[in-house]
Structure formats: structure tokens, C-alpha cells
Design a protein around this motif. Sequence first.
Motif, PDB file in Angstrom:
ATOM      1  N   GLU A  20      39.411  44.236  39.132  1.00 35.48           N
ATOM      2  CA  GLU A  20      39.846  43.052  40.728  1.00 35.48           C
ATOM      3  C   GLU A  20      39.474  43.559  41.751  1.00 35.48           C
ATOM      4  N   ASN A  21      38.481  44.445  41.960  1.00 39.08           N
ATOM      5  CA  ASN A  21      37.555  44.973  43.019  1.00 39.08           C
ATOM      6  C   ASN A  21      36.325  44.173  42.745  1.00 39.08           C
ATOM      7  N   GLY A  22      35.989  43.617  41.806  1.00 42.04           N
ATOM      8  CA  GLY A  22      35.082  43.627  41.500  1.00 42.04           C
ATOM      9  C   GLY A  22      33.627  44.299  41.517  1.00 42.04           C
ATOM     10  N   THR A  54      39.334  50.660  32.899  1.00 46.83           N
ATOM     11  CA  THR A  54      40.885  51.273  32.809  1.00 46.83           C
ATOM     12  C   THR A  54      41.896  50.083  33.242  1.00 46.83           C
ATOM     13  N   ALA A  55      43.503  50.357  33.081  1.00 40.74           N
ATOM     14  CA  ALA A  55      44.686  49.795  32.556  1.00 40.74           C
ATOM     15  C   ALA A  55      44.793  48.970  33.987  1.00 40.74           C
ATOM     16  N   GLY A  56      44.680  47.731  34.059  1.00 31.12           N
ATOM     17  CA  GLY A  56      44.838  46.163  34.735  1.00 31.12           C
ATOM     18  C   GLY A  56      44.013  45.537  35.075  1.00 31.12           C
ATOM     19  N   LYS A  57      44.047  44.347  35.879  1.00 29.38           N
ATOM     20  CA  LYS A  57      43.325  43.441  36.337  1.00 29.38           C
ATOM     21  C   LYS A  57      41.907  43.221  36.281  1.00 29.38           C
ATOM     22  N   MET A  58      41.707  42.292  35.468  1.00 32.37           N
ATOM     23  CA  MET A  58      39.902  42.121  35.120  1.00 32.37           C
ATOM     24  C   MET A  58      39.927  40.917  34.893  1.00 32.37           C
ATOM     25  N   GLN A  59      38.863  40.203  34.730  1.00 29.75           N
ATOM     26  CA  GLN A  59      38.286  38.952  34.320  1.00 29.75           C
ATOM     27  C   GLN A  59      36.880  38.487  33.231  1.00 29.75           C
ATOM     28  N   ILE A  60      36.752  38.226  32.647  1.00 29.98           N
ATOM     29  CA  ILE A  60      36.046  38.198  31.370  1.00 29.98           C
ATOM     30  C   ILE A  60      34.905  37.010  32.760  1.00 29.98           C
ATOM     31  N   VAL A  80      42.035  38.129  32.467  1.00 27.32           N
ATOM     32  CA  VAL A  80      42.658  39.277  31.466  1.00 27.32           C
ATOM     33  C   VAL A  80      43.196  40.598  32.369  1.00 27.32           C
ATOM     34  N   THR A  81      44.147  41.202  31.533  1.00 26.05           N
ATOM     35  CA  THR A  81      44.990  42.082  32.197  1.00 26.05           C
ATOM     36  C   THR A  81      44.973  43.291  30.823  1.00 26.05           C
ATOM     37  N   LEU A  82      44.798  44.261  31.039  1.00 24.69           N
ATOM     38  CA  LEU A  82      44.322  45.731  30.610  1.00 24.69           C
ATOM     39  C   LEU A  82      45.206  46.655  30.323  1.00 24.69           C
TER      40      LEU A  82
END
Length: 83
Positions: A20-22, A54-60, A80-82
Motif C-alpha cells: 500500500e506504500n508503493g 507483511t499483513a496488509g493491503k497490496m495489489q497484484i 488484495v489483503t494479506l
Amino acid sequence: IISGQARVFENQLSYRIVDENGKILSSGNTMANSPDMGKFGPYTITINDLGNFTAGKMQIEVFQNSARDGSEIDKVTIPVTLQ
């Protein structure tokens, strides 16, 4: 595991997983297994090293690079959210 269907130039596609931070957590290339030119084919990407995750929001992001100038084209972004 990331999987899908792609119809890309010479069956070559790229992927990137971004937090989520790029920050890019993983990236690379793979080939779609298309039966013929201009046809969709399946692809599978296996991420073996989850050490940067690490757990949190991300994108594929899955995309192809333009044969003309190398720019990213036909990009698909999936949030996605891990946990």
C-alpha cells in the motif's frame, strides 16, 4: 500462486506485487501457454519467497510491455489483503 488467462505478444507477460506504500514486494516475467497466436492461454506464477510480505493491503499487477517502446500496456490491477 497467481494464475489467469492472457493473450499477449509472444505469450510474454510481467507481474508485480506492490504494498500500500508503493514498495515492490515481488516482480518478474512469465509465459502464457497459448495454443496459437491471438488466443488466450493460461499462466501460473508461484511466489516462493514471502519474506518481504507483511499483513496488509497490496495489489497484484499483471501487464505486457509494448513491443514498440517497452511501456506497460493492458495492465490489470487486483487489490488484495494479506492476513
